[in-house]
Motif scaffolding. Structure first.
Motif, PDB file in Angstrom:
ATOM      1  N   LEU A 108     -19.798 -11.675  -4.600  1.00  0.00           N
ATOM      2  CA  LEU A 108     -19.020 -12.909  -4.540  1.00  0.00           C
ATOM      3  C   LEU A 108     -17.864 -12.772  -3.546  1.00  0.00           C
ATOM      4  O   LEU A 108     -17.572 -13.703  -2.785  1.00  0.00           O
ATOM      5  CB  LEU A 108     -18.479 -13.255  -5.928  1.00  0.00           C
ATOM      6  N   ALA A 109     -17.218 -11.595  -3.538  1.00  0.00           N
ATOM      7  CA  ALA A 109     -16.133 -11.351  -2.591  1.00  0.00           C
ATOM      8  C   ALA A 109     -16.640 -11.382  -1.154  1.00  0.00           C
ATOM      9  O   ALA A 109     -15.981 -11.911  -0.251  1.00  0.00           O
ATOM     10  CB  ALA A 109     -15.458 -10.014  -2.898  1.00  0.00           C
ATOM     11  N   ILE A 110     -17.828 -10.832  -0.931  1.00  0.00           N
ATOM     12  CA  ILE A 110     -18.423 -10.846   0.415  1.00  0.00           C
ATOM     13  C   ILE A 110     -18.714 -12.277   0.842  1.00  0.00           C
ATOM     14  O   ILE A 110     -18.479 -12.667   1.993  1.00  0.00           O
ATOM     15  CB  ILE A 110     -19.697  -9.991   0.437  1.00  0.00           C
ATOM     16  N   ASP A 111     -19.233 -13.082  -0.093  1.00  0.00           N
ATOM     17  CA  ASP A 111     -19.539 -14.478   0.236  1.00  0.00           C
ATOM     18  C   ASP A 111     -18.275 -15.278   0.555  1.00  0.00           C
ATOM     19  O   ASP A 111     -18.290 -16.159   1.420  1.00  0.00           O
ATOM     20  CB  ASP A 111     -20.281 -15.134  -0.937  1.00  0.00           C
ATOM     21  N   LEU A 112     -17.186 -14.989  -0.154  1.00  0.00           N
ATOM     22  CA  LEU A 112     -15.958 -15.758   0.015  1.00  0.00           C
ATOM     23  C   LEU A 112     -15.121 -15.292   1.201  1.00  0.00           C
ATOM     24  O   LEU A 112     -14.555 -16.108   1.938  1.00  0.00           O
ATOM     25  CB  LEU A 112     -15.118 -15.683  -1.262  1.00  0.00           C
ATOM     26  N   PHE A 113     -15.024 -13.964   1.382  1.00  0.00           N
ATOM     27  CA  PHE A 113     -14.101 -13.418   2.382  1.00  0.00           C
ATOM     28  C   PHE A 113     -14.803 -12.697   3.530  1.00  0.00           C
ATOM     29  O   PHE A 113     -14.147 -12.327   4.505  1.00  0.00           O
ATOM     30  CB  PHE A 113     -13.122 -12.456   1.710  1.00  0.00           C
ATOM     31  N   GLY A 114     -16.113 -12.450   3.381  1.00  0.00           N
ATOM     32  CA  GLY A 114     -16.847 -11.725   4.403  1.00  0.00           C
ATOM     33  C   GLY A 114     -16.848 -10.227   4.138  1.00  0.00           C
ATOM     34  O   GLY A 114     -16.006  -9.713   3.389  1.00  0.00           O
ATOM     35  N   ALA A 115     -17.786  -9.523   4.754  1.00  0.00           N
ATOM     36  CA  ALA A 115     -17.905  -8.084   4.546  1.00  0.00           C
ATOM     37  C   ALA A 115     -16.824  -7.265   5.240  1.00  0.00           C
ATOM     38  O   ALA A 115     -16.390  -6.242   4.719  1.00  0.00           O
ATOM     39  CB  ALA A 115     -19.290  -7.608   5.003  1.00  0.00           C
ATOM     40  N   PRO A 116     -16.335  -7.665   6.435  1.00  0.00           N
ATOM     41  CA  PRO A 116     -15.292  -6.854   7.100  1.00  0.00           C
ATOM     42  C   PRO A 116     -13.999  -6.820   6.292  1.00  0.00           C
ATOM     43  O   PRO A 116     -13.663  -7.775   5.586  1.00  0.00           O
ATOM     44  CB  PRO A 116     -15.093  -7.580   8.441  1.00  0.00           C
ATOM     45  N   ASN A 117     -13.296  -5.715   6.428  1.00  0.00           N
ATOM     46  CA  ASN A 117     -12.012  -5.582   5.740  1.00  0.00           C
ATOM     47  C   ASN A 117     -10.980  -6.533   6.340  1.00  0.00           C
ATOM     48  O   ASN A 117     -11.052  -6.893   7.526  1.00  0.00           O
ATOM     49  CB  ASN A 117     -11.495  -4.146   5.842  1.00  0.00           C
ATOM     50  N   VAL A 118     -10.026  -6.924   5.518  1.00  0.00           N
ATOM     51  CA  VAL A 118      -8.915  -7.766   5.975  1.00  0.00           C
ATOM     52  C   VAL A 118      -7.613  -7.005   5.757  1.00  0.00           C
ATOM     53  O   VAL A 118      -7.555  -6.040   5.001  1.00  0.00           O
ATOM     54  CB  VAL A 118      -8.887  -9.121   5.227  1.00  0.00           C
ATOM     55  N   GLN A 119      -6.567  -7.453   6.409  1.00  0.00           N
ATOM     56  CA  GLN A 119      -5.295  -6.733   6.380  1.00  0.00           C
ATOM     57  C   GLN A 119      -4.197  -7.628   5.814  1.00  0.00           C
ATOM     58  O   GLN A 119      -4.163  -8.828   6.069  1.00  0.00           O
ATOM     59  CB  GLN A 119      -4.907  -6.285   7.791  1.00  0.00           C
ATOM     60  N   VAL A 120      -3.317  -7.009   5.033  1.00  0.00           N
ATOM     61  CA  VAL A 120      -2.142  -7.702   4.510  1.00  0.00           C
ATOM     62  C   VAL A 120      -0.911  -7.120   5.196  1.00  0.00           C
ATOM     63  O   VAL A 120      -0.754  -5.896   5.273  1.00  0.00           O
ATOM     64  CB  VAL A 120      -2.030  -7.540   2.980  1.00  0.00           C
ATOM     65  N   THR A 121      -0.036  -7.989   5.697  1.00  0.00           N
ATOM     66  CA  THR A 121       1.181  -7.547   6.378  1.00  0.00           C
ATOM     67  C   THR A 121       2.263  -7.230   5.354  1.00  0.00           C
ATOM     68  O   THR A 121       2.599  -8.072   4.514  1.00  0.00           O
ATOM     69  CB  THR A 121       1.696  -8.634   7.333  1.00  0.00           C
ATOM     70  N   ALA A 122       2.777  -6.038   5.412  1.00  0.00           N
ATOM     71  CA  ALA A 122       3.828  -5.626   4.473  1.00  0.00           C
ATOM     72  C   ALA A 122       5.150  -6.275   4.838  1.00  0.00           C
ATOM     73  O   ALA A 122       5.427  -6.523   6.018  1.00  0.00           O
ATOM     74  CB  ALA A 122       3.968  -4.109   4.489  1.00  0.00           C
ATOM     75  N   PRO A 123       5.991  -6.569   3.855  1.00  0.00           N
ATOM     76  CA  PRO A 123       7.325  -7.106   4.159  1.00  0.00           C
ATOM     77  C   PRO A 123       8.128  -6.128   5.017  1.00  0.00           C
ATOM     78  O   PRO A 123       7.906  -4.903   4.968  1.00  0.00           O
ATOM     79  CB  PRO A 123       7.962  -7.261   2.773  1.00  0.00           C
ATOM     80  N   GLY A 124       9.056  -6.653   5.787  1.00  0.00           N
ATOM     81  CA  GLY A 124       9.857  -5.802   6.653  1.00  0.00           C
ATOM     82  C   GLY A 124      10.620  -4.734   5.901  1.00  0.00           C
ATOM     83  O   GLY A 124      10.787  -3.609   6.393  1.00  0.00           O
ATOM     84  N   TRP A 125      11.070  -5.054   4.678  1.00  0.00           N
ATOM     85  CA  TRP A 125      11.850  -4.084   3.910  1.00  0.00           C
ATOM     86  C   TRP A 125      10.988  -2.985   3.296  1.00  0.00           C
ATOM     87  O   TRP A 125      11.501  -2.051   2.695  1.00  0.00           O
ATOM     88  CB  TRP A 125      12.659  -4.788   2.824  1.00  0.00           C
ATOM     89  N   LEU A 126       9.664  -3.087   3.453  1.00  0.00           N
ATOM     90  CA  LEU A 126       8.774  -2.028   2.983  1.00  0.00           C
ATOM     91  C   LEU A 126       8.165  -1.236   4.138  1.00  0.00           C
ATOM     92  O   LEU A 126       7.292  -0.406   3.924  1.00  0.00           O
ATOM     93  CB  LEU A 126       7.648  -2.609   2.115  1.00  0.00           C
ATOM     94  N   ARG A 127       8.620  -1.478   5.336  1.00  0.00           N
ATOM     95  CA  ARG A 127       8.136  -0.729   6.491  1.00  0.00           C
ATOM     96  C   ARG A 127       9.114   0.394   6.817  1.00  0.00           C
ATOM     97  O   ARG A 127      10.313   0.262   6.631  1.00  0.00           O
ATOM     98  CB  ARG A 127       7.990  -1.651   7.699  1.00  0.00           C
ATOM     99  N   GLY A 128       8.557   1.480   7.325  1.00  0.00           N
ATOM    100  CA  GLY A 128       9.399   2.615   7.683  1.00  0.00           C
ATOM    101  C   GLY A 128       9.763   3.449   6.474  1.00  0.00           C
ATOM    102  O   GLY A 128       9.106   3.401   5.433  1.00  0.00           O
ATOM    103  N   GLY A 129      10.805   4.247   6.616  1.00  0.00           N
ATOM    104  CA  GLY A 129      11.213   5.132   5.533  1.00  0.00           C
ATOM    105  C   GLY A 129      12.532   5.797   5.864  1.00  0.00           C
ATOM    106  O   GLY A 129      13.264   5.370   6.761  1.00  0.00           O
ATOM    107  N   PHE A 130      12.817   6.867   5.123  1.00  0.00           N
ATOM    108  CA  PHE A 130      14.058   7.609   5.366  1.00  0.00           C
ATOM    109  C   PHE A 130      13.798   9.084   5.096  1.00  0.00           C
ATOM    110  O   PHE A 130      12.809   9.456   4.439  1.00  0.00           O
ATOM    111  CB  PHE A 130      15.187   7.093   4.464  1.00  0.00           C
ATOM    112  N   ASP A 131      14.663   9.926   5.613  1.00  0.00           N
ATOM    113  CA  ASP A 131      14.550  11.372   5.415  1.00  0.00           C
ATOM    114  C   ASP A 131      15.433  11.809   4.263  1.00  0.00           C
ATOM    115  O   ASP A 131      16.609  11.440   4.179  1.00  0.00           O
ATOM    116  CB  ASP A 131      14.955  12.123   6.686  1.00  0.00           C
ATOM    117  N   LEU A 132      14.863  12.603   3.378  1.00  0.00           N
ATOM    118  CA  LEU A 132      15.595  13.142   2.237  1.00  0.00           C
ATOM    119  C   LEU A 132      15.412  14.659   2.233  1.00  0.00           C
ATOM    120  O   LEU A 132      14.348  15.159   1.882  1.00  0.00           O
ATOM    121  CB  LEU A 132      15.085  12.532   0.928  1.00  0.00           C
ATOM    122  N   PHE A 133      16.431  15.379   2.681  1.00  0.00           N
ATOM    123  CA  PHE A 133      16.363  16.839   2.780  1.00  0.00           C
ATOM    124  C   PHE A 133      15.165  17.293   3.618  1.00  0.00           C
ATOM    125  O   PHE A 133      14.455  18.231   3.267  1.00  0.00           O
ATOM    126  CB  PHE A 133      16.300  17.481   1.395  1.00  0.00           C
ATOM    127  N   GLY A 134      14.923  16.563   4.694  1.00  0.00           N
ATOM    128  CA  GLY A 134      13.844  16.914   5.598  1.00  0.00           C
ATOM    129  C   GLY A 134      12.491  16.357   5.203  1.00  0.00           C
ATOM    130  O   GLY A 134      11.504  16.562   5.913  1.00  0.00           O
TER     131      GLY A 134
END
Length: 291
Positions: A108-134
């Motif tokens: 059913l998912a293939i019929d509705l969305f197709g077989a290829p994978n799709v991508q979800v864009t992460a919010p800006g505040w969830l991109r990147g990271g920080f260093d904690l003691f290396g």
């Protein structure tokens, strides 16, 4: 610092497994239902996030969390009412039944969305990271851990502070005694399936932060989630937490030194060996019984 970085990665993997396993802990532990369609509830949560993205943009992930919970929970409730309720007490039959349902939902998912994978864009505040003691800590991994902690705390409060949660615990410990004591076990089963499936949907939202969404996204994690439930002890919340973290770390470190496929084999072999020594899992539900 590669080993330390893998520790953070392992914790995030364990967080996802825990979110998935929380639902299975109660549907399998309480009701004896081997729900192979649980992975498709993960898929439903992931695709819900993809659909929400059309109007929420890069804020789709936080907006989709409650929506995915309701969508996946509703699917689980429908499955329980229409099919699973007829197979209680027959775990192998529920395995075959839900495996067939999972195949139907994937198609059913293939019929509705197709077989290829799709991508979800992460919010800006969830991109990147920080260093904690290396050690590099990515924001999306940290968010996944926070979701898992929130899920555990929420389930614990539900089971210990609310009357509905106490009824769920009563059914889990002794279904027959709970029924003759006036507990509506059918309603408890419905609510249990709804909550467990909804948590799988939340896990699906989390998975959109670390990779593309496809029809088979749930099948990649469902076996590991069952291993978490069995290793932790059926119906045991603390056991699920410990087992999920342990499996996530083991998978992360083995994958670092080998590859993803071999890591799966090692994790499975370790769990099988552990269950040979302790077949009841880390913790066992204590109850009084006549001997």
């Amino acid at each position: 610092m590669t080993i330390a970085n893998q520790f953070v990665t392992g914790l995030s993997i364990g967080a996802v497994l825990l979110l998935i396993a929380l639902g299975l802990t109660f549907t399998f532990g309480q009701m004896g239902v081997i729900n192979m369609a649980h992975g498709e509830f993960i898929m439903a949560g992931a695709y819900t996030t993809y659909m929400v993205q059309s109007f929420a943009g890069d804020q789709a992930v936080p907006v989709a969390l409650p929506v995915a919970f309701l969508v996946a929970g509703g699917m689980g409730l429908i499955l329980e009412r229409l099919l699973v309720r007829r197979f209680y007490g027959r775990p192998l039959d529920t395995l075959l039944l839900t495996w067939g349902v999972s195949l139907v939902l994937q198609q059913l998912a293939i019929d509705l969305f197709g077989a290829p994978n799709v991508q979800v864009t992460a919010p800006g505040w969830l991109r990147g990271g920080f260093d904690l003691f290396g050690v590099t800590v990515l924001y999306n991994r940290l968010f996944m851990m926070a979701l898992a902690v929130s899920g555990v705390v929420g389930i614990w409060l539900y089971l210990t502070r609310l009357s509905a949660g106490r009824r769920m615990r009563a059914v889990m410990q002794n279904r027959q005694l709970a029924a003759v004591s006036g507990v509506a076990t059918n309603r408890v089963d419905q609510l249990t399936f709804f909550i467990g499936s909804g948590l799988a949907g939340v896990a699906g939202v989390a998975l959109t932060l670390i990779g593309p969404v496809g029809p088979q996204i749930g099948t990649y994690y469902i076996v590991d989630a069952f291993l978490v439930v069995v290793a932790g002890g059926l119906g045991q919340l603390r056991g699920a937490v410990i087992a999920a973290v342990a499996l996530g770390l083991l998978n992360s470190y083995v994958e670092l030194w080998t590859n993803a496929s071999f890591a799966k084999v090692v994790v499975f072999a370790v769990i099988v060996g552990f269950l040979q020594v302790r077949p009841q899992g880390l913790f066992v539900l204590r109850s009084r019984a006549l001997t």
